[in-house]
Design a protein around this motif. Structure first.
Motif, PDB file in Angstrom:
ATOM      1  N   HIS A 130       1.467   5.196  -6.557  1.00 35.92           N
ATOM      2  CA  HIS A 130       0.021   5.237  -6.299  1.00 35.92           C
ATOM      3  C   HIS A 130      -0.231   6.161  -5.107  1.00 35.92           C
ATOM      4  O   HIS A 130       0.690   6.807  -4.604  1.00 35.92           O
ATOM      5  N   SER A 131      -1.451   6.183  -4.652  1.00 35.15           N
ATOM      6  CA  SER A 131      -1.788   6.927  -3.437  1.00 35.15           C
ATOM      7  C   SER A 131      -1.086   6.291  -2.244  1.00 35.15           C
ATOM      8  O   SER A 131      -0.719   5.100  -2.284  1.00 35.15           O
ATOM      9  N   THR A 132      -0.913   7.060  -1.184  1.00 37.12           N
ATOM     10  CA  THR A 132      -0.268   6.529   0.020  1.00 37.12           C
ATOM     11  C   THR A 132      -1.020   5.307   0.539  1.00 37.12           C
ATOM     12  O   THR A 132      -0.404   4.312   0.940  1.00 37.12           O
ATOM     13  N   ARG A 133      -2.342   5.376   0.522  1.00 37.22           N
ATOM     14  CA  ARG A 133      -3.144   4.257   1.033  1.00 37.22           C
ATOM     15  C   ARG A 133      -2.872   2.970   0.264  1.00 37.22           C
ATOM     16  O   ARG A 133      -2.629   1.917   0.852  1.00 37.22           O
ATOM     17  N   ARG A 134      -2.875   3.066  -1.060  1.00 36.08           N
ATOM     18  CA  ARG A 134      -2.664   1.856  -1.867  1.00 36.08           C
ATOM     19  C   ARG A 134      -1.241   1.329  -1.696  1.00 36.08           C
ATOM     20  O   ARG A 134      -1.026   0.118  -1.588  1.00 36.08           O
ATOM     21  N   ILE A 135      -0.266   2.224  -1.660  1.00 36.13           N
ATOM     22  CA  ILE A 135       1.122   1.807  -1.479  1.00 36.13           C
ATOM     23  C   ILE A 135       1.293   1.096  -0.139  1.00 36.13           C
ATOM     24  O   ILE A 135       1.983   0.077  -0.037  1.00 36.13           O
ATOM     25  N   ALA A 136       0.654   1.636   0.898  1.00 36.61           N
ATOM     26  CA  ALA A 136       0.748   1.016   2.224  1.00 36.61           C
ATOM     27  C   ALA A 136       0.188  -0.404   2.208  1.00 36.61           C
ATOM     28  O   ALA A 136       0.762  -1.329   2.797  1.00 36.61           O
ATOM     29  N   TRP A 137      -0.927  -0.589   1.508  1.00 34.15           N
ATOM     30  CA  TRP A 137      -1.515  -1.927   1.409  1.00 34.15           C
ATOM     31  C   TRP A 137      -0.607  -2.869   0.625  1.00 34.15           C
ATOM     32  O   TRP A 137      -0.494  -4.060   0.953  1.00 34.15           O
ATOM     33  N   TYR A 138       0.058  -2.362  -0.405  1.00 31.03           N
ATOM     34  CA  TYR A 138       0.984  -3.184  -1.185  1.00 31.03           C
ATOM     35  C   TYR A 138       2.156  -3.659  -0.320  1.00 31.03           C
ATOM     36  O   TYR A 138       2.613  -4.796  -0.446  1.00 31.03           O
ATOM     37  N   VAL A 139       2.656  -2.784   0.546  1.00 27.64           N
ATOM     38  CA  VAL A 139       3.737  -3.177   1.452  1.00 27.64           C
ATOM     39  C   VAL A 139       3.215  -4.218   2.440  1.00 27.64           C
ATOM     40  O   VAL A 139       3.875  -5.227   2.722  1.00 27.64           O
ATOM     41  N   ALA A 140       2.022  -4.001   2.968  1.00 25.49           N
ATOM     42  CA  ALA A 140       1.433  -4.925   3.935  1.00 25.49           C
ATOM     43  C   ALA A 140       1.211  -6.309   3.319  1.00 25.49           C
ATOM     44  O   ALA A 140       1.384  -7.332   3.987  1.00 25.49           O
ATOM     45  N   ASN A 141       0.843  -6.339   2.037  1.00 26.38           N
ATOM     46  CA  ASN A 141       0.561  -7.611   1.363  1.00 26.38           C
ATOM     47  C   ASN A 141       1.799  -8.270   0.790  1.00 26.38           C
ATOM     48  O   ASN A 141       1.716  -9.358   0.215  1.00 26.38           O
ATOM     49  N   GLY A 142       2.960  -7.614   0.908  1.00 25.95           N
ATOM     50  CA  GLY A 142       4.183  -8.209   0.395  1.00 25.95           C
ATOM     51  C   GLY A 142       4.448  -7.969  -1.075  1.00 25.95           C
ATOM     52  O   GLY A 142       5.380  -8.537  -1.645  1.00 25.95           O
ATOM     53  N   GLN A 143       3.639  -7.106  -1.708  1.00 25.84           N
ATOM     54  CA  GLN A 143       3.848  -6.804  -3.123  1.00 25.84           C
ATOM     55  C   GLN A 143       5.002  -5.828  -3.334  1.00 25.84           C
ATOM     56  O   GLN A 143       5.535  -5.734  -4.435  1.00 25.84           O
ATOM     57  N   LEU A 144       5.374  -5.116  -2.284  1.00 25.31           N
ATOM     58  CA  LEU A 144       6.488  -4.181  -2.341  1.00 25.31           C
ATOM     59  C   LEU A 144       7.452  -4.459  -1.198  1.00 25.31           C
ATOM     60  O   LEU A 144       7.029  -4.801  -0.091  1.00 25.31           O
ATOM     61  N   ASP A 145       8.755  -4.305  -1.469  1.00 21.71           N
ATOM     62  CA  ASP A 145       9.761  -4.489  -0.439  1.00 21.71           C
ATOM     63  C   ASP A 145       9.850  -3.277   0.486  1.00 21.71           C
ATOM     64  O   ASP A 145      10.129  -3.415   1.687  1.00 21.71           O
TER      65      ASP A 145
END
Length: 320
Positions: A130-145
């Motif tokens: 995804h976009s950098t912004r969305r990926i960053a939010w996914y990491v912050a929310n714990g959806q990505l390791d």
């Protein structure tokens, strides 16, 4: 705790409603009816004897609702962490959740994950692009390791996430193989003003990096002839191959075309366009064994990739 009015389902529901800003969208996300969501919130408000949401103008939290939402974030976070921690003791295939921004995820990360998979064949890998912004939010929310991105991390997440500069991604000027300048190892800056450019849209972090570097190198980007804007790297490559113009593209995205000699890459005199690739992780989340293993292996995996610098040394054409 007899007759305790709150349970995990309530916390998940409140967090979902706040994030999606809609009862209807939350119901769809959770796989239940909107009436069910409305009823659960109403019953919870009655049990707690407080109003959680204002419903007069749109949907917003009351003061009590905001306090409950903050606890909902903490409690769901702890539940997710507990589950991830216990996964290390389960006997099943591990899952590694990885994210990447568009160019990194399309051209670089699949190669890295392929090498990792060869060493750890029982690992299941989930890659989100995804976009950098969305990926960053996914990491912050714990959806990505873990994630690797090429864009700027949103300001509101820079204190939450650990951002580690890792590598540089160089961009090359690509031309159709039959273009008059395709035989040149390097072109002069002035030639740029006579080329027809195909670019990403102006909101693209890659395009912003290109323009910033060109401007700082004495190139007036406002004088460049932009004949087409596209929203994908693949679209730009195809357009250049078709003779519609030229473009600056990440070297990692054109290795196949250079090898097949369907595109020509060259340098611009005195200009090196690079952008920073960064790794982002959440420093306060539990790292499972597979996550730690992947981070430990990453330098070796990166080093095992074909070196993009070799393409530069060989003027983007002499690929063996």
């Amino acid at each position: 705790m007899k007759n305790f009015p709150l349970n995990l389902e309530h916390f998940i529901l409140i967090k979902t409603i706040v994030n999606l800003k809609s009862f209807k969208k939350s119901a769809k996300h959770l796989g239940v009816s909107q009436a069910s969501v409305t009823t659960k919130i109403k019953k919870l408000e009655d049990s707690l004897q407080v109003q959680i949401f204002n419903r007069n103008r749109g949907l917003s939290l009351t003061t009590a609702g905001y306090i409950l939402f903050r606890y909902s974030e903490k409690i769901t976070f702890l539940c997710e962490e507990a589950y991830k921690t216990l996964q290390d003791f389960q006997i099943h295939n591990d899952i590694l959740s990885v994210g990447a921004s568009q160019t990194v995820g399309t051209y670089l990360m699949p190669q890295i994950l392929s090498l990792f998979k060869k060493n750890y064949p029982n690992i299941n890998i989930q890659l989100q692009i995804h976009s950098t912004r969305r990926i960053a939010w996914y990491v912050a929310n714990g959806q990505l390791d873990f994630a690797m991105v090429g864009g700027n991390i949103p300001k509101d997440l820079r204190t939450t996430l650990e951002v580690i500069p890792y590598a540089e991604d160089e961009l090359a000027l690509i031309l159709p193989t039959y273009h008059p300048l395709s035989g040149h190892k390097e072109i002069k800056k002035e030639e740029l003003y006579r080329l027809n450019f195909i670019t990403l849209n102006t909101n693209s972090t890659i395009q912003n990096a290109i323009n910033k570097t060109l401007n700082s190198s004495g190139i007036d980007t406002k004088r460049l002839i932009i004949t087409m804007e596209l929203n994908t790297i693949e679209g730009i490559k195809n357009a250049v191959e078709s003779g519609l113009g030229t473009a600056f593209i990440s070297v990692s995205a054109i290795k196949r075309e250079l090898k097949l000699k369907t595109l020509h890459g060259t340098r611009v005199e005195g200009i090196m366009i690079k952008r920073q690739l960064s790794i982002i992780v959440h420093p306060n989340r539990y790292k499972r064994k597979i996550h730690k293993t992947f981070e430990m292996e990453l330098p070796h995996l990166f080093g095992a990739l074909p070196l993009e610098k070799n393409y530069l040394i060989n003027n983007y054409t002499d690929i063996k």
